[in-house]
Design a protein around this motif. Sequence first.
Motif, PDB file in Angstrom:
ATOM      1  N   ALA A 197      -1.232   6.862   8.542  1.00  0.00           N
ATOM      2  CA  ALA A 197      -1.046   5.416   8.419  1.00  0.00           C
ATOM      3  C   ALA A 197      -1.807   4.886   7.202  1.00  0.00           C
ATOM      4  CB  ALA A 197      -1.518   4.715   9.693  1.00  0.00           C
ATOM      5  N   LEU A 198      -3.032   5.357   7.033  1.00  0.00           N
ATOM      6  CA  LEU A 198      -3.838   4.930   5.893  1.00  0.00           C
ATOM      7  C   LEU A 198      -3.181   5.337   4.576  1.00  0.00           C
ATOM      8  CD1 LEU A 198      -7.344   5.999   7.217  1.00  0.00           C
ATOM      9  CD2 LEU A 198      -6.768   3.709   6.470  1.00  0.00           C
ATOM     10  N   ALA A 199      -2.745   6.598   4.517  1.00  0.00           N
ATOM     11  CA  ALA A 199      -2.163   7.115   3.276  1.00  0.00           C
ATOM     12  C   ALA A 199      -0.876   6.372   2.944  1.00  0.00           C
ATOM     13  CB  ALA A 199      -1.918   8.614   3.402  1.00  0.00           C
ATOM     14  N   THR A 200      -0.093   6.058   3.974  1.00  0.00           N
ATOM     15  CA  THR A 200       1.162   5.341   3.739  1.00  0.00           C
ATOM     16  C   THR A 200       0.897   3.983   3.101  1.00  0.00           C
ATOM     17  OG1 THR A 200       2.021   6.415   5.698  1.00  0.00           O
ATOM     18  CG2 THR A 200       3.290   4.574   4.864  1.00  0.00           C
ATOM     19  N   ARG A 201      -0.108   3.284   3.621  1.00  0.00           N
ATOM     20  CA  ARG A 201      -0.442   1.963   3.058  1.00  0.00           C
ATOM     21  C   ARG A 201      -0.957   2.088   1.626  1.00  0.00           C
ATOM     22  NH1 ARG A 201       2.596  -0.952   5.394  1.00  0.00           N
ATOM     23  NH2 ARG A 201       2.286  -1.445   7.577  1.00  0.00           N
ATOM     24  N   LEU A 202      -1.911   2.986   1.422  1.00  0.00           N
ATOM     25  CA  LEU A 202      -2.514   3.116   0.090  1.00  0.00           C
ATOM     26  C   LEU A 202      -1.469   3.541  -0.947  1.00  0.00           C
ATOM     27  CD1 LEU A 202      -5.943   4.746   1.027  1.00  0.00           C
ATOM     28  CD2 LEU A 202      -5.518   2.381   0.313  1.00  0.00           C
ATOM     29  N   ALA A 203      -0.481   4.288  -0.487  1.00  0.00           N
ATOM     30  CA  ALA A 203       0.573   4.749  -1.403  1.00  0.00           C
ATOM     31  C   ALA A 203       1.401   3.581  -1.928  1.00  0.00           C
ATOM     32  CB  ALA A 203       1.473   5.756  -0.686  1.00  0.00           C
ATOM     33  N   GLN A 204       1.327   2.425  -1.269  1.00  0.00           N
ATOM     34  CA  GLN A 204       2.107   1.263  -1.715  1.00  0.00           C
ATOM     35  C   GLN A 204       1.573   0.665  -3.014  1.00  0.00           C
ATOM     36  OE1 GLN A 204       1.784  -1.021   1.916  1.00  0.00           O
ATOM     37  NE2 GLN A 204       3.878  -0.471   2.523  1.00  0.00           N
ATOM     38  N   GLY A 205       0.332   0.997  -3.359  1.00  0.00           N
ATOM     39  CA  GLY A 205      -0.216   0.539  -4.634  1.00  0.00           C
ATOM     40  C   GLY A 205      -0.147  -0.960  -4.794  1.00  0.00           C
ATOM     41  N   GLN A 206       0.506  -1.386  -5.861  1.00  0.00           N
ATOM     42  CA  GLN A 206       0.589  -2.805  -6.174  1.00  0.00           C
ATOM     43  C   GLN A 206       1.286  -3.601  -5.069  1.00  0.00           C
ATOM     44  OE1 GLN A 206       3.176  -3.862  -9.366  1.00  0.00           O
ATOM     45  NE2 GLN A 206       1.725  -5.323 -10.242  1.00  0.00           N
ATOM     46  N   GLY A 207       2.189  -2.934  -4.348  1.00  0.00           N
ATOM     47  CA  GLY A 207       2.963  -3.626  -3.314  1.00  0.00           C
ATOM     48  C   GLY A 207       2.226  -3.773  -1.994  1.00  0.00           C
ATOM     49  N   LEU A 208       0.994  -3.284  -1.933  1.00  0.00           N
ATOM     50  CA  LEU A 208       0.249  -3.334  -0.671  1.00  0.00           C
ATOM     51  C   LEU A 208      -0.141  -4.774  -0.331  1.00  0.00           C
ATOM     52  CD1 LEU A 208      -2.561  -1.014   0.456  1.00  0.00           C
ATOM     53  CD2 LEU A 208      -3.181  -3.379   0.006  1.00  0.00           C
ATOM     54  N   ASP A 209       0.053  -5.158   0.916  1.00  0.00           N
ATOM     55  CA  ASP A 209      -0.342  -6.489   1.381  1.00  0.00           C
ATOM     56  C   ASP A 209      -1.779  -6.405   1.897  1.00  0.00           C
ATOM     57  OD1 ASP A 209      -0.954  -8.720   2.861  1.00  0.00           O
ATOM     58  OD2 ASP A 209       1.018  -8.876   3.803  1.00  0.00           O
ATOM     59  N   PRO A 210      -2.741  -6.938   1.125  1.00  0.00           N
ATOM     60  CA  PRO A 210      -4.151  -6.731   1.492  1.00  0.00           C
ATOM     61  C   PRO A 210      -4.519  -7.319   2.849  1.00  0.00           C
ATOM     62  CG  PRO A 210      -3.961  -8.100  -0.493  1.00  0.00           C
ATOM     63  CD  PRO A 210      -2.582  -7.684  -0.131  1.00  0.00           C
ATOM     64  N   PHE A 211      -3.877  -8.422   3.225  1.00  0.00           N
ATOM     65  CA  PHE A 211      -4.297  -9.102   4.456  1.00  0.00           C
ATOM     66  C   PHE A 211      -3.777  -8.394   5.698  1.00  0.00           C
ATOM     67  CE2 PHE A 211      -4.172 -12.017   0.887  1.00  0.00           C
ATOM     68  CZ  PHE A 211      -5.523 -12.325   0.825  1.00  0.00           C
TER      69      PHE A 211
END
Length: 343
Positions: free
Chosen positions: A232-246
């Motif tokens: 789950a963590l890796a999937t989120r971090l892989a989003q890079g610029q598209g990651l929703d920080p909140f």
Amino acid sequence: MSVQQHYPWHNSTWQRLQQSRQRRHHALLLRGRQGIAKLDFANRLAQSLLCQSPLDNGDACGQCVSCSWFAQGTHPDYRLLTPEQDAPEGAEAAAASGKKAVRKSTQISVTQIRELAGFLELSSHQVDGRRVVVIHPADALNQTSANALLKMLEEPPANVIFLLVTSHPQRLLPTIMSRCQQVEMPTPAEAEALAWLEQQGVQDAANWLAYSGGSPLQAAEAATTGNERLQALATRLAQGQGLDPFATASEFAMLGMEEVMTALQKWLYDLLAISLDTQPRYHLNSLPALQALSKSVDLSELLAYQRDVDSARRSASHPLNNELQLEHLLLQYSKLFSSKART
Ligand SMILES: [Zn+2]
């Protein structure tokens, strides 16, 4: 505390200690990296020291009355000193915030050392009068408790053997170190660790061992409990610029700060390694994503961010601030990547 598990990478240390049995020091400092079962080793040694008829290789017999006390966790001549559950401060803070106390104290208190002194004043229950005290982790001693322990190490009660265990010897008082015989425990070779993990039935052992930095116990634990969370963590971090920080921060906060920060640090290590054309070490399952990200990351910003994450981790703030801190870190993270690939 049933039968001690024997780890193959302990063999050389065990044999060395058995050879020097005659001139054994009254205090040993067992040191080595995290996750190589140093505490199990200390307990194996403790049981053998208390055993009434140890085997030829020095191991406890597993049959005598002392061994049966040990197996039941009721041996009257054995003490394990470890940080106490629910430190008063932690409990109070938790009560004030209306949350359940889940924080474990990170320190071994001076009260615990005083209780130990009381125990050592009594005579032992066995004929030869030997007693064993295991202190784990020894770096959890604070200034006051370390000084109280130092007095005992300087004037050791007869027939008491102290086994101090630590992954961070540099955090101990030099005066404590100098009172102990240093026992450096080796990290297992990769092949040895892999063989052991496969024996334990761990799937994908090479990846988990890499992720855990070569520590077989952490690898075994990550493989059984951490797999989905890590994905789950890796999937989120892989989003890079598209990651929703909140949204991501609240998701991550539920996974536990310690684990998230470790995963993030390792992710950044790998991202940097790929950007510098060296070998990534940890998130080997996410190489395509890391490679893609490395194409749009600014190297000097990545380095600065890595330092921020390291210092955020060191200052590991109050649990209530976790989500806020993660939001901040993840917002910064998403800004590391530009929309178009750099050349
Ligand atoms: Zn025995």
